[in-house]
Scaffold this motif. Structure first.
Motif, PDB file in Angstrom:
ATOM      1  N   ARG A  27       0.843  -1.196   0.000  1.00 41.43           N
ATOM      2  CA  ARG A  27       0.000   0.000   0.000  1.00 41.43           C
ATOM      3  C   ARG A  27       0.878   1.245   0.000  1.00 41.43           C
ATOM      4  O   ARG A  27       2.009   1.231   0.489  1.00 41.43           O
ATOM      5  CB  ARG A  27      -0.950   0.020   1.193  1.00 41.43           C
ATOM      6  CG  ARG A  27      -0.308   0.145   2.561  1.00 41.43           C
ATOM      7  CD  ARG A  27      -1.376   0.378   3.642  1.00 41.43           C
ATOM      8  NE  ARG A  27      -0.796   0.521   4.960  1.00 41.43           N
ATOM      9  CZ  ARG A  27      -0.638  -0.462   5.835  1.00 41.43           C
ATOM     10  NH1 ARG A  27      -1.040  -1.683   5.528  1.00 41.43           N
ATOM     11  NH2 ARG A  27      -0.086  -0.228   7.023  1.00 41.43           N
ATOM     12  N   ASP A 164       5.765  -0.316  -1.066  1.00 41.90           N
ATOM     13  CA  ASP A 164       5.218   1.033  -1.011  1.00 41.90           C
ATOM     14  C   ASP A 164       5.501   1.716  -2.343  1.00 41.90           C
ATOM     15  O   ASP A 164       6.625   2.162  -2.603  1.00 41.90           O
ATOM     16  CB  ASP A 164       5.882   1.811   0.136  1.00 41.90           C
ATOM     17  CG  ASP A 164       5.331   3.214   0.286  1.00 41.90           C
ATOM     18  OD1 ASP A 164       4.565   3.661  -0.589  1.00 41.90           O
ATOM     19  OD2 ASP A 164       5.690   3.868   1.288  1.00 41.90           O
ATOM     20  N   SER A 229       2.481   1.740  -9.144  1.00 42.18           N
ATOM     21  CA  SER A 229       1.856   0.638  -8.411  1.00 42.18           C
ATOM     22  C   SER A 229       1.762  -0.609  -9.277  1.00 42.18           C
ATOM     23  O   SER A 229       2.012  -1.731  -8.811  1.00 42.18           O
ATOM     24  CB  SER A 229       0.459   1.050  -7.928  1.00 42.18           C
ATOM     25  OG  SER A 229       0.529   2.113  -7.011  1.00 42.18           O
TER      26      SER A 229
END
Length: 365
Positions: A27, A164, A229
């Protein structure tokens, strides 16, 4: 052998799938919030934070987030983990009274953390900010006397991996591209590994698709968190594929080029992959088809090469500083070591692959 990872059939007698225990936290913002939580979950109270010089600022921020659980910061990680660097890391960990390590930023730091874990048994938490994928594998590597030696041991597998995507926002585009294609190589080789499985094949094809989608998006908008991501997600899957299977010709070539000749890790993987893939193509049609589906192409080796080249990656070993006179030496080293591969590899075969990669010409089977 299960090239392409298809389900068992009359020509494919079956498979064995072994899963390594690993916990993943994924995350935005997790590096400074979840790392301390993972340490507490593991019962660790004196953590040595590891990084190279390039990642020192990020590592310091992670160290600060640990509060009193941080036993120190060591920024001595180096590419290919020279034995002297590993020795120093072990000394620092013991002097600090560390009960665990946190490796932050790149593959060099994670490699050092694994070397320390191998020698001491200390648990490792990985907080990667590149796409190398080493954090998902029980594979360690050490370089000594001009040769890189690798092995597998469950003790080096990180107990927790904190992904992250915000950490990767500052990763320069050229390094993002080569790091991403380095990860891609893990998925590609997993597709024709002798210990592949249907689950690994599914992960590998998805990993190639995700990374191939993400890298052009990162090149166009380096600060795109969705693109970052997706690349980190692809890297996670690529690393998991490498952790579950045996490495072949591509990784052996890169270990020799890096360990003996000092070539940069990610860039070397980027240059070599299309040529290793082209060499293995006749013996691994299902793997070639799977990568081709993920890339939307009928020319899989060419598409892998073009992905890097159009994003500015180096296209030849000559660009990386390898000398033509080094090619026969490297070929003999590659042929002289045992490793799994869809096709047998003679010194002449290895030299042909290396020569094509040295010249940077279009790959052909």
């Amino acid at each position: 052998m299960n090239p392409g990872g298809a389900e068992p059939d009359a020509g494919n007698p079956g498979f064995v799938h072994e899963t390594w225990a690993a916990r993943v936290v994924f995350r935005a913002g997790a590096a400074l919030t979840a790392t301390a939580e993972e340490a507490r979950r593991l019962g660790l109270r004196r953590l040595l934070v590891l990084s190279g010089e390039r990642g020192a600022d990020t590592a310091r921020a992670v160290a600060d987030s640990l509060g009193p659980a941080c036993a120190g910061l060591h920024t001595g990680a180096r590419m290919h983990v020279p034995v002297a660097v590993a020795d120093r890391g072990v000394e620092v960990a013991r002097a600090a009274g560390a009960d665990g390590c946190v490796a932050v930023v790149g593959g060099s730091a994670i490699g050092l953390g694994k070397a320390i874990a191998l020698r001491t048994g200390l648990p490792l938490i990985a907080v990667p900010s590149t796409y190398a994928g080493s954090e998902m594998t029980p594979v360690w590597g050490l370089t000594e006397h001009g040769a890189k030696h690798t092995g597998r041991d469950p003790v080096v597998l990180p107990r927790s991996v904190v992904y992250d995507p915000e950490l990767t926002l500052s990763l320069p585009v050229p390094l993002s591209v080569t790091s991403g294609i380095n990860a891609l190589a893990h998925a590609v080789e997993a597709l024709y590994a002798p210990d592949g499985s249907p689950l690994v094949a599914l992960m590998a094809e998805e990993a190639v698709r995700a990374m191939a989608d993400a890298l052009p998006a990162i090149a166009a908008a380096p600060d795109s968190l969705p693109a970052r991501s997706r690349a980190l997600y692809g890297a996670w899957l690529c690393g998991a594929c490498l952790g579950a299977t045996t490495m072949g010709l591509h990784h052996k070539l890169c270990h020799v080029l890096g360990g003996t000749f000092g070539l940069p890790h990610a860039e070397t993987h980027t240059v070599v992959l299309p040529y290793a893939l082209a060499f293995n193509a006749p013996a691994a049609p299902r793997a070639i088809a799977a990568v081709g589906r993920a890339l939307g192409t009928d020319d899989t080796p060419g598409a892998v090469r073009d992905l890097g080249v159009r994003l500015g990656a180096p296209r030849s070993l000559a660009e990386l500083g390898l000398k033509e006179a080094d090619l026969p030496v490297a070929a003999e080293q590659v042929a002289g070591q045992a490793y799994a591969n869809p096709r047998p590899v003679t010194a002449e075969d290895a030299l042909a692959v290396l020569r094509a990669a040295y010249q940077g010409r279009a790959p052909s089977a």
